[in-house]
Structures are given as structure tokens and as C-alpha cells.
Scaffold this motif. Structure first.
Motif, PDB file in Angstrom:
ATOM      1  N   GLU A 274       0.847  -1.190   0.000  1.00  0.00           N
ATOM      2  CA  GLU A 274       0.000   0.000   0.000  1.00  0.00           C
ATOM      3  C   GLU A 274       0.878   1.233   0.000  1.00  0.00           C
ATOM      4  O   GLU A 274       1.959   1.236   0.598  1.00  0.00           O
ATOM      5  N   PRO A 275       0.444   2.312  -0.652  1.00  0.00           N
ATOM      6  CA  PRO A 275       1.242   3.552  -0.662  1.00  0.00           C
ATOM      7  C   PRO A 275       1.449   4.084   0.747  1.00  0.00           C
ATOM      8  O   PRO A 275       0.567   3.983   1.607  1.00  0.00           O
ATOM      9  N   GLY A 276       2.653   4.635   0.968  1.00  0.00           N
ATOM     10  CA  GLY A 276       2.938   5.246   2.250  1.00  0.00           C
ATOM     11  C   GLY A 276       2.369   6.648   2.341  1.00  0.00           C
ATOM     12  O   GLY A 276       1.957   7.248   1.333  1.00  0.00           O
ATOM     13  N   GLN A 277       2.304   7.179   3.539  1.00  0.00           N
ATOM     14  CA  GLN A 277       1.814   8.536   3.739  1.00  0.00           C
ATOM     15  C   GLN A 277       2.799   9.532   3.141  1.00  0.00           C
ATOM     16  O   GLN A 277       4.005   9.441   3.343  1.00  0.00           O
ATOM     17  N   ASN A 278       2.263  10.493   2.390  1.00  0.00           N
ATOM     18  CA  ASN A 278       3.081  11.526   1.737  1.00  0.00           C
ATOM     19  C   ASN A 278       4.190  10.907   0.877  1.00  0.00           C
ATOM     20  O   ASN A 278       5.308  11.422   0.808  1.00  0.00           O
ATOM     21  N   GLU A 279       3.865   9.795   0.231  1.00  0.00           N
ATOM     22  CA  GLU A 279       4.851   9.080  -0.583  1.00  0.00           C
ATOM     23  C   GLU A 279       5.172   9.865  -1.857  1.00  0.00           C
ATOM     24  O   GLU A 279       4.277  10.333  -2.545  1.00  0.00           O
ATOM     25  N   PRO A 280       6.458  10.016  -2.190  1.00  0.00           N
ATOM     26  CA  PRO A 280       6.822  10.701  -3.426  1.00  0.00           C
ATOM     27  C   PRO A 280       6.454   9.868  -4.647  1.00  0.00           C
ATOM     28  O   PRO A 280       6.314   8.642  -4.558  1.00  0.00           O
ATOM     29  N   SER A 281       6.324  10.521  -5.776  1.00  0.00           N
ATOM     30  CA  SER A 281       6.030   9.821  -7.020  1.00  0.00           C
ATOM     31  C   SER A 281       7.273   9.093  -7.513  1.00  0.00           C
ATOM     32  O   SER A 281       8.387   9.327  -7.025  1.00  0.00           O
ATOM     33  N   LEU A 282       7.095   8.231  -8.498  1.00  0.00           N
ATOM     34  CA  LEU A 282       8.238   7.528  -9.078  1.00  0.00           C
ATOM     35  C   LEU A 282       9.231   8.518  -9.671  1.00  0.00           C
ATOM     36  O   LEU A 282      10.455   8.331  -9.557  1.00  0.00           O
ATOM     37  N   ASP A 283       8.742   9.561 -10.305  1.00  0.00           N
ATOM     38  CA  ASP A 283       9.646  10.564 -10.880  1.00  0.00           C
ATOM     39  C   ASP A 283      10.425  11.293  -9.793  1.00  0.00           C
ATOM     40  O   ASP A 283      11.622  11.584  -9.960  1.00  0.00           O
ATOM     41  N   GLU A 284       9.770  11.572  -8.675  1.00  0.00           N
ATOM     42  CA  GLU A 284      10.459  12.236  -7.565  1.00  0.00           C
ATOM     43  C   GLU A 284      11.503  11.320  -6.946  1.00  0.00           C
ATOM     44  O   GLU A 284      12.610  11.763  -6.609  1.00  0.00           O
ATOM     45  N   ILE A 285      11.162  10.045  -6.798  1.00  0.00           N
ATOM     46  CA  ILE A 285      12.133   9.089  -6.252  1.00  0.00           C
ATOM     47  C   ILE A 285      13.337   8.997  -7.179  1.00  0.00           C
ATOM     48  O   ILE A 285      14.489   9.020  -6.723  1.00  0.00           O
ATOM     49  N   ARG A 286      13.078   8.901  -8.478  1.00  0.00           N
ATOM     50  CA  ARG A 286      14.181   8.802  -9.443  1.00  0.00           C
ATOM     51  C   ARG A 286      15.079  10.029  -9.372  1.00  0.00           C
ATOM     52  O   ARG A 286      16.311   9.918  -9.428  1.00  0.00           O
ATOM     53  N   ALA A 287      14.475  11.197  -9.227  1.00  0.00           N
ATOM     54  CA  ALA A 287      15.270  12.427  -9.152  1.00  0.00           C
ATOM     55  C   ALA A 287      16.126  12.457  -7.887  1.00  0.00           C
ATOM     56  O   ALA A 287      17.178  13.106  -7.862  1.00  0.00           O
ATOM     57  N   ASN A 288      15.697  11.763  -6.854  1.00  0.00           N
ATOM     58  CA  ASN A 288      16.442  11.738  -5.599  1.00  0.00           C
ATOM     59  C   ASN A 288      17.655  10.824  -5.644  1.00  0.00           C
ATOM     60  O   ASN A 288      18.553  10.942  -4.802  1.00  0.00           O
ATOM     61  N   LEU A 289      17.680   9.899  -6.594  1.00  0.00           N
ATOM     62  CA  LEU A 289      18.661   8.813  -6.581  1.00  0.00           C
ATOM     63  C   LEU A 289      19.635   8.894  -7.749  1.00  0.00           C
ATOM     64  O   LEU A 289      19.332   9.510  -8.774  1.00  0.00           O
ATOM     65  N   PRO A 290      20.789   8.238  -7.627  1.00  0.00           N
ATOM     66  CA  PRO A 290      21.700   8.102  -8.762  1.00  0.00           C
ATOM     67  C   PRO A 290      21.145   7.062  -9.741  1.00  0.00           C
ATOM     68  O   PRO A 290      21.573   5.908  -9.787  1.00  0.00           O
ATOM     69  N   VAL A 291      20.177   7.454 -10.511  1.00  0.00           N
ATOM     70  CA  VAL A 291      19.504   6.572 -11.464  1.00  0.00           C
ATOM     71  C   VAL A 291      19.436   7.286 -12.804  1.00  0.00           C
ATOM     72  O   VAL A 291      18.891   8.384 -12.904  1.00  0.00           O
ATOM     73  N   GLY A 292      20.013   6.667 -13.846  1.00  0.00           N
ATOM     74  CA  GLY A 292      20.025   7.271 -15.176  1.00  0.00           C
ATOM     75  C   GLY A 292      21.140   6.673 -16.015  1.00  0.00           C
ATOM     76  O   GLY A 292      21.508   5.510 -15.831  1.00  0.00           O
ATOM     77  N   SER A 293      21.683   7.471 -16.903  1.00  0.00           N
ATOM     78  CA  SER A 293      22.782   7.020 -17.747  1.00  0.00           C
ATOM     79  C   SER A 293      24.030   6.778 -16.906  1.00  0.00           C
ATOM     80  O   SER A 293      24.131   7.227 -15.761  1.00  0.00           O
ATOM     81  N   VAL A 294      24.994   6.068 -17.475  1.00  0.00           N
ATOM     82  CA  VAL A 294      26.245   5.815 -16.758  1.00  0.00           C
ATOM     83  C   VAL A 294      26.897   7.125 -16.346  1.00  0.00           C
ATOM     84  O   VAL A 294      27.331   7.292 -15.194  1.00  0.00           O
ATOM     85  N   ASP A 295      26.984   8.067 -17.282  1.00  0.00           N
ATOM     86  CA  ASP A 295      27.621   9.354 -16.968  1.00  0.00           C
ATOM     87  C   ASP A 295      26.890  10.076 -15.842  1.00  0.00           C
ATOM     88  O   ASP A 295      27.518  10.658 -14.950  1.00  0.00           O
ATOM     89  N   TYR A 296      25.551  10.029 -15.871  1.00  0.00           N
ATOM     90  CA  TYR A 296      24.788  10.702 -14.821  1.00  0.00           C
ATOM     91  C   TYR A 296      25.007  10.032 -13.474  1.00  0.00           C
ATOM     92  O   TYR A 296      25.183  10.711 -12.450  1.00  0.00           O
ATOM     93  N   VAL A 297      24.983   8.697 -13.442  1.00  0.00           N
ATOM     94  CA  VAL A 297      25.161   7.976 -12.178  1.00  0.00           C
ATOM     95  C   VAL A 297      26.532   8.271 -11.587  1.00  0.00           C
ATOM     96  O   VAL A 297      26.673   8.494 -10.378  1.00  0.00           O
TER      97      VAL A 297
END
Length: 356
Positions: A274-297
Motif C-alpha cells: 500500500e502507498p505510504g503517507q506523503n509518498e513521493p512519485s516515481l519521478d520524484e524518487i528517481r530524481a532523488n537517486l543516482p539513477v540514469g545514464s552511466v555518466d549521470y550515475v
């Protein structure tokens, strides 16, 4: 700068068998060993699909025979669920069969669901943990010892199979409690922290907090070996990136469900997501993390390392039902491209300061 893989061994549904989950963990550890990772870490959980590894030390002993050089760690053994004499003997066994490759991570636990089934009051966990940590250090360092605490008592005792590493294997404390973090810093233990699915602001906060705790102990936080548990993934394939982030969110949802009992399992094992309280969206989670191209990571990871200044990064590789073949390729990619690039970008001065 060291890099490890953190293996939770999750079973997201019955489309995965427990055997498959275990085999995936074994394959990921072997791949990490071959890719040049410094360590593999195994979590301990019980009674649900959140994590299937009931004994990290058994996993260490098993993987010792299948790997050559990678260090093998518990992340963590939940001390209040053990008897100290047995854990000491099993740690001695694991360190011996791995030829001194054990990293002994310990913690006090946080899932009441598990504590209830071991007959331990979670309210007592911090006090039991502190007494148990006393016993671990006595039992590993001393040929014979005794202990008389409030929660734990041992008469004069000798552990038959002792650790190969002297005076003891590295001890890691995984905790968010300031008092326990202070003890780790004061006694020279290593310290595991996590920013969960948060971004660089959380890393700044952790660094500031640890710096303040260390100062109160008359210490410099950079003299403590800090490890960061982090979700990160590199790919040019958008569906792979999306799947990794979605599985990271799944992990967090189930963790919170077990901690706060917001969601009950339908059959007593699989925990309802179940979703957590005030849970960020998938896009927000991705922006928070080193997730993307090799150069970006690489760029993002270097930024995070410069903020927190950890000496170890533990990459979360086994989340939910993420595709195994893709993850094995990811581990190889980190070994061949990402880790060398991060180390090069940080430069020799960074490592010299970290080792000083």
C-alpha cells in the motif's frame, strides 16, 4: 572508496519461488566477486516476503566456498533475536571458513512483527543490543569471559571456534539512534547509514548529524568508517530504469508496512503493498537517486560521496522482482565502468584524506 552489493532477498509474489530468490542472491554475489566489488552484504528478516535470509552468517558461510576474494557481511544480524553464545560461535565459524573475510554487521532491529514471534519485547531491544555488543567484544577478544547484565547473563564461557581475524572482524553498527551512533564512533566501530529514497538534502543532514555526534565524543567523524546503503542504477533503457525505481518504492512500502503495521498480509506471509503517507512519485524518487545514464550515475554518485564522505557504498541490487539477467549485467557494468570512473573522478587526494 569501497563498493559493496546489498542483497535483501525479497520475494515479491509467488511468481518467484524461495529457491529462485536464494539462487539469484548466490549468482549476484558471485558476479560481484568477479566484477571486483569489495563486499557483499546480506540482510536478516523473518516470517514475511520482505526478506528471505533468516541467517546472514549461514549465507556468508555458503558464499565463502563459492567466491575468492570478496568480503562477506551481515547487514545485519539483529542481536536481540539471538543468544550471544551461539552467535559468537557462528561468527567464528563464518570467519574461519571464509579465511578471514567476515564483516560483522549488527543492529537492534525495528520490525515489531518479527520481535513478537521471537518472544522479545521491541521496547527492550536497545538495551539488549547494548549488552549484546559488550558480550560480542568480550567473547571475540577474550579466551574466557563472563557477563552479568540486566537482560543477558553468561557464566564463565569459552567460545570453541574463534574468529580468524584478530583482534576481531570489523564490526558495523546499522542504526539511526544517536546514542548507538555515538557508541560506534567512540569505540571505533564502523557505521552504516541510509538516506532511504531521499536525495542530497538528506545526505547533508546525515553528515551534519554525524559530525555533531562525533564532536561530542571528542572525535572527528572522518576517523569513523561510514558506509552508505544506496539505491542506484545505470542504464539507457527507460523501462529498466523505471522498473528499478518501482521496485525500490515497493521495498520501502513493505518495510514501512511491517514497521508500522499499516498493511496486513493476506495469507500471513505476503505483505500487502500500500502507498505510504506523503509518498513521493516515481519521478520524484528517481530524481532523488543516482539513477540514469552511466555518466549521470557517476556524476551524481561523486556528488553524494563528496557530501557525506563515506568510505563504503553498498549498492542495493536485489529489490522486489527486478529482472535477474538485467541485474547481473548491472553488477558487471559497475565493476567495469562505474566504480573505476567514480574513483578516478574523486582522485587520489580524496582517498588519501579518507585513509589518513
Amino acid at each position: 572508496m569501497e563498493f559493496g552489493v546489498f542483497i535483501l532477498m525479497q520475494q515479491r509474489g509467488y511468481h518467484q519461488t524461495s529457491d529462485q530468490v536464494l539462487r539469484n542472491a548466490v549468482e549476484q554475489t558471485v558476479a560481484a566477486d568477479q566484477a571486483g566489488f569489495d563486499a557483499a552484504w546480506y540482510a536478516e528478516h523473518h516470517f514475511s516476503n520482505y526478506g528471505l535470509c533468516a541467517s546472514p552468517l549461514m549465507m556468508v558461510a555458503h558464499m565463502a566456498a563459492l567466491t575468492k576474494r570478496i568480503r562477506l557481511g551481515s547487514a545485519v544480524c539483529v542481536l536481540p533475536m539471538y543468544h550471544p553464545a551461539r552467535l559468537l560461535a557462528e561468527a567464528g565459524f563464518a570467519d574461519t571458513v571464509s579465511n578471514g573475510r567476515l564483516e560483522l554487521g549488527v543492529g537492534s532491529g525495528y520490525q515489531k512483527f518479527e520481535f513478537d514471534r521471537f518472544g522479545v519485547k521491541i521496547e527492550d531491544a536497545p538495551a539488549i543490543f547494548n549488552e549484546f555488543l559488550d558480550i560480542i567484544q568480550l567473547g571475540i577478544k577474550e579466551k574466557s569471559f563472563h557477563y552479568d547484565g540486566k537482560h543477558l547473563q553468561l557464566p564463565e564461557t569459552s567460545i570453541s571456534l574463534r574468529t580468524k581475524q584478530k583482534p576481531m572482524p570489523p564490526i558495523w553498527l546499522a542504526t539511526g539512534h544517536p546514542e548507538t551512533q555515538a557508541r560506534a564512533i567512540r569505540e571505533g566501530h564502523n557505521l552504516f547509514v541510509t538516506a532511504l529514497l531521499n536525495g542530497t538534502e538528506k545526505l547533508h543532514q546525515i553528515r551534519q548529524t554525524l559530525t555533531g555526534i562525533a564532536a561530542k565524543q571528542g572525535k572527528d567523524i572522518d576517523d569513523t568508517k561510514v558506509g552508505l546503503l544506496r539505491c542506484a542504477f545505470a542504464s539507457d533503457n527507460e523501462s529498466e530504469l523505471r522498473s528499478y525505481v518501482e521496485n525500490a518504492r515497493y521495498q520501502r512500502r513493505i518495510s514501512e508496512a511491517l514497521k508500522y503495521r499499516r498493511a496486513q498480509s493476506d495469507d500471513g506471509f505476503l505483505v500487502t503493498e500500500e502507498p505510504g503517507q506523503n509518498e513521493p512519485s516515481l519521478d520524484e524518487i528517481r530524481a532523488n537517486l543516482p539513477v540514469g545514464s552511466v555518466d549521470y550515475v557517476v556524476e551524481r554518485l561523486v556528488e553524494e560521496i563528496r557530501i557525506l564522505k563515506p568510505k563504503h557504498i553498498a549498492l542495493q541490487t536485489q529489490l522486489g522482482d527486478f529482472d535477474q539477467k538485467t541485474m547481473l549485467k548491472q553488477i558487471e557494468l559497475w565493476g567495469s565502468r562505474i566504480i573505476p570512473a567514480v574513483r578516478k573522478e574523486l582522485g587520489e587526494d580524496f582517498f588519501a584524506k579518507a585513509a589518513a
